[in-house]
Motif scaffolding. Structure first.
Motif, PDB file in Angstrom:
ATOM      1  N   LEU A 178      69.053  57.721  37.173  1.00 20.81           N
ATOM      2  CA  LEU A 178      69.626  56.694  36.312  1.00 20.81           C
ATOM      3  C   LEU A 178      71.102  56.533  36.649  1.00 20.81           C
ATOM      4  CD1 LEU A 178      69.305  54.851  33.766  1.00 20.81           C
ATOM      5  CD2 LEU A 178      70.083  56.826  32.432  1.00 20.81           C
ATOM      6  N   PHE A 216      71.246  67.769  42.599  1.00 21.53           N
ATOM      7  CA  PHE A 216      70.104  66.864  42.535  1.00 21.53           C
ATOM      8  C   PHE A 216      70.431  65.512  43.164  1.00 21.53           C
ATOM      9  CE2 PHE A 216      67.903  63.435  40.263  1.00 21.53           C
ATOM     10  CZ  PHE A 216      66.591  63.761  40.562  1.00 21.53           C
ATOM     11  N   THR A 217      71.623  64.990  42.882  1.00 18.96           N
ATOM     12  CA  THR A 217      71.946  63.646  43.360  1.00 18.96           C
ATOM     13  C   THR A 217      72.462  63.652  44.809  1.00 18.96           C
ATOM     14  OG1 THR A 217      74.010  63.893  42.132  1.00 18.96           O
ATOM     15  CG2 THR A 217      72.358  62.434  41.194  1.00 18.96           C
ATOM     16  N   ASP A 237      77.570  68.905  30.164  1.00 17.99           N
ATOM     17  CA  ASP A 237      77.428  68.138  31.411  1.00 17.99           C
ATOM     18  C   ASP A 237      76.919  66.738  31.072  1.00 17.99           C
ATOM     19  OD1 ASP A 237      77.704  67.631  34.101  1.00 17.99           O
ATOM     20  OD2 ASP A 237      76.102  68.971  34.758  1.00 17.99           O
ATOM     21  N   ASP A 238      77.079  65.832  32.032  1.00 11.61           N
ATOM     22  CA  ASP A 238      76.640  64.458  31.791  1.00 11.61           C
ATOM     23  C   ASP A 238      75.115  64.351  31.810  1.00 11.61           C
ATOM     24  OD1 ASP A 238      76.630  64.968  34.554  1.00 11.61           O
ATOM     25  OD2 ASP A 238      77.175  62.922  35.105  1.00 11.61           O
ATOM     26  N   PHE A 239      74.467  64.996  32.796  1.00 12.78           N
ATOM     27  CA  PHE A 239      73.017  64.912  32.937  1.00 12.78           C
ATOM     28  C   PHE A 239      72.393  66.299  32.973  1.00 12.78           C
ATOM     29  CE2 PHE A 239      73.757  60.606  34.415  1.00 12.78           C
ATOM     30  CZ  PHE A 239      72.569  59.942  34.115  1.00 12.78           C
ATOM     31  N   ALA A 299      68.921  67.547  34.690  1.00  9.55           N
ATOM     32  CA  ALA A 299      67.749  67.137  35.473  1.00  9.55           C
ATOM     33  C   ALA A 299      66.896  68.382  35.713  1.00  9.55           C
ATOM     34  CB  ALA A 299      68.201  66.471  36.768  1.00  9.55           C
ATOM     35  N   ASN A 300      67.139  69.079  36.827  1.00 12.14           N
ATOM     36  CA  ASN A 300      66.392  70.319  37.071  1.00 12.14           C
ATOM     37  C   ASN A 300      67.118  71.563  36.581  1.00 12.14           C
ATOM     38  OD1 ASN A 300      64.072  69.155  38.285  1.00 12.14           O
ATOM     39  ND2 ASN A 300      65.301  68.757  40.120  1.00 12.14           N
ATOM     40  N   GLY A 301      68.290  71.370  36.036  1.00 10.01           N
ATOM     41  CA  GLY A 301      69.006  72.491  35.423  1.00 10.01           C
ATOM     42  C   GLY A 301      69.796  73.366  36.378  1.00 10.01           C
ATOM     43  N   GLN A 302      69.938  72.911  37.616  1.00  5.62           N
ATOM     44  CA  GLN A 302      70.618  73.765  38.599  1.00  5.62           C
ATOM     45  C   GLN A 302      72.118  73.873  38.340  1.00  5.62           C
ATOM     46  OE1 GLN A 302      68.898  75.689  40.899  1.00  5.62           O
ATOM     47  NE2 GLN A 302      67.353  74.943  39.465  1.00  5.62           N
ATOM     48  N   ALA A 303      72.742  72.782  37.921  1.00  2.52           N
ATOM     49  CA  ALA A 303      74.174  72.825  37.597  1.00  2.52           C
ATOM     50  C   ALA A 303      74.392  73.763  36.408  1.00  2.52           C
ATOM     51  CB  ALA A 303      74.685  71.424  37.277  1.00  2.52           C
ATOM     52  N   LYS A 328      66.981  64.151  31.345  1.00  2.34           N
ATOM     53  CA  LYS A 328      65.770  63.549  31.900  1.00  2.34           C
ATOM     54  C   LYS A 328      64.659  64.561  31.664  1.00  2.34           C
ATOM     55  CE  LYS A 328      67.630  62.774  35.855  1.00  2.34           C
ATOM     56  NZ  LYS A 328      67.711  62.393  37.270  1.00  2.34           N
TER      57      LYS A 328
HETATM   58  P1  5GP Z   1      70.523  69.323  37.640  1.00  2.00           P
HETATM   59  O1  5GP Z   1      71.471  70.349  38.179  1.00  2.00           O
HETATM   60  O2  5GP Z   1      70.181  69.528  36.192  1.00  2.00           O
HETATM   61  O3  5GP Z   1      69.304  69.152  38.504  1.00  2.00           O
HETATM   62  O4  5GP Z   1      71.265  67.925  37.747  1.00  2.00           O
HETATM   63  C1  5GP Z   1      72.384  67.698  36.943  1.00  2.00           C
HETATM   64  C2  5GP Z   1      73.516  67.173  37.750  1.00  2.00           C
HETATM   65  O5  5GP Z   1      73.087  66.200  38.699  1.00  2.00           O
HETATM   66  C3  5GP Z   1      74.503  66.506  36.820  1.00  2.00           C
HETATM   67  O6  5GP Z   1      75.716  67.228  36.895  1.00  2.00           O
HETATM   68  C4  5GP Z   1      74.637  65.086  37.324  1.00  2.00           C
HETATM   69  O7  5GP Z   1      75.923  64.901  37.855  1.00  2.00           O
HETATM   70  C5  5GP Z   1      73.614  64.927  38.417  1.00  2.00           C
HETATM   71  N1  5GP Z   1      72.469  64.073  38.028  1.00  2.00           N
HETATM   72  C6  5GP Z   1      71.192  64.481  37.848  1.00  2.00           C
HETATM   73  N2  5GP Z   1      70.389  63.449  37.581  1.00  2.00           N
HETATM   74  C7  5GP Z   1      71.166  62.352  37.564  1.00  2.00           C
HETATM   75  C8  5GP Z   1      70.904  60.952  37.340  1.00  2.00           C
HETATM   76  O8  5GP Z   1      69.766  60.501  37.092  1.00  2.00           O
HETATM   77  N3  5GP Z   1      71.974  60.122  37.397  1.00  2.00           N
HETATM   78  C9  5GP Z   1      73.231  60.573  37.653  1.00  2.00           C
HETATM   79  N4  5GP Z   1      74.220  59.655  37.668  1.00  2.00           N
HETATM   80  N5  5GP Z   1      73.519  61.871  37.887  1.00  2.00           N
HETATM   81  C10 5GP Z   1      72.494  62.754  37.840  1.00  2.00           C
END
Ligand code: 5GP
Length: 193
Positions: free
Chosen positions: A20, A99-100, A124-126, A128-132, A156
């Protein structure tokens, strides 16, 4: 949180691969009024947790984390993704797969900013898979700090992040929860956190 879900409906754009784009108001251009309201909301939710520091990861976690920290009246620390020459102190470090960006980076925080006395709110802003979030939890654990909770703007929920964090017994609060991004359409789980 209605202001956020309304804004996602109006200004969010679904890219392929379950991503997104919210660069109109969160990740590139920032709407300070909405960000202030979201920071206050997260601070309200975690008000009784005796938070001493808000911790996030650069770059797009910084804005929500600052507003949450201001509302909680505590400092905000952001983990850096690349080592700066000025970071000459001992560092806490962890590996995070983005993730991005689809690359693994080493994130770090100077050890002097976190200690065993700290009770941390991660923001955090998002999610997703929780890695951050997992990387940030590792940094806190290295410092002996407690992670009292995680505040997320946009979750998400069709990805694994929430489960990963809940399995560590850490409460997760997301201001908007998205169940699907199919066919370019954003579907929410619930309107309010
Ligand atoms: P995770 O580590 O949970 O997989 O992903 C989280 C990080 O990835 C966030 O810090 C965010 O910056 C980025 N991210 C994950 N999914 C999205 C998305 O759908 N849109 C945007 N703009 N950033 C995302």
């Amino acid at each position: 949180m209605k202001e956020l879900t309304d804004r996602i409906k109006d200004n969010g754009r679904v890219l392929g691969e379950g991503v997104l784009k919210v660069d109109e108001f969160i990740t590139h251009q920032v709407d300070p009024e909405l960000m202030d309201a979201m920071g206050k909301r997260l601070a309200e939710v975690f008000a009784d947790k005796k938070i001493t520091k808000v911790v996030t990861i650069e770059a797009s976690g910084i804005a929500p984390a600052v507003y949450a920290a201001q509302a909680l009246k505590v400092p905000m620390i952001f983990a850096r993704k690349s080592k700066s020459l000025t970071m000459d102190e001992e560092l806490l470090t962890a590996s995070v797969y983005s993730f991005t960006k689809q690359v693994t980076s080493t994130i770090s925080i100077s050890r002097k900013f976190l200690s065993a006395e700290d009770n941390v709110l991660l923001v955090d802003d998002f999610l997703a898979n929780g890695q951050a979030a997992k990387g940030l939890i590792e940094l806190c654990q290295q410092a002996g700090a407690n992670v009292a909770g995680i505040g997320i703007l946009i979750e998400k929920s069709f990805q694994d992040g929430r489960q990963l964090i809940e399995d560590m017994d850490i409460p997760v609060v997301s201001l908007a929860r998205i169940s699907s991004l199919h066919d370019g359409k954003v579907t929410f789980i619930e309107e309010d956190a």
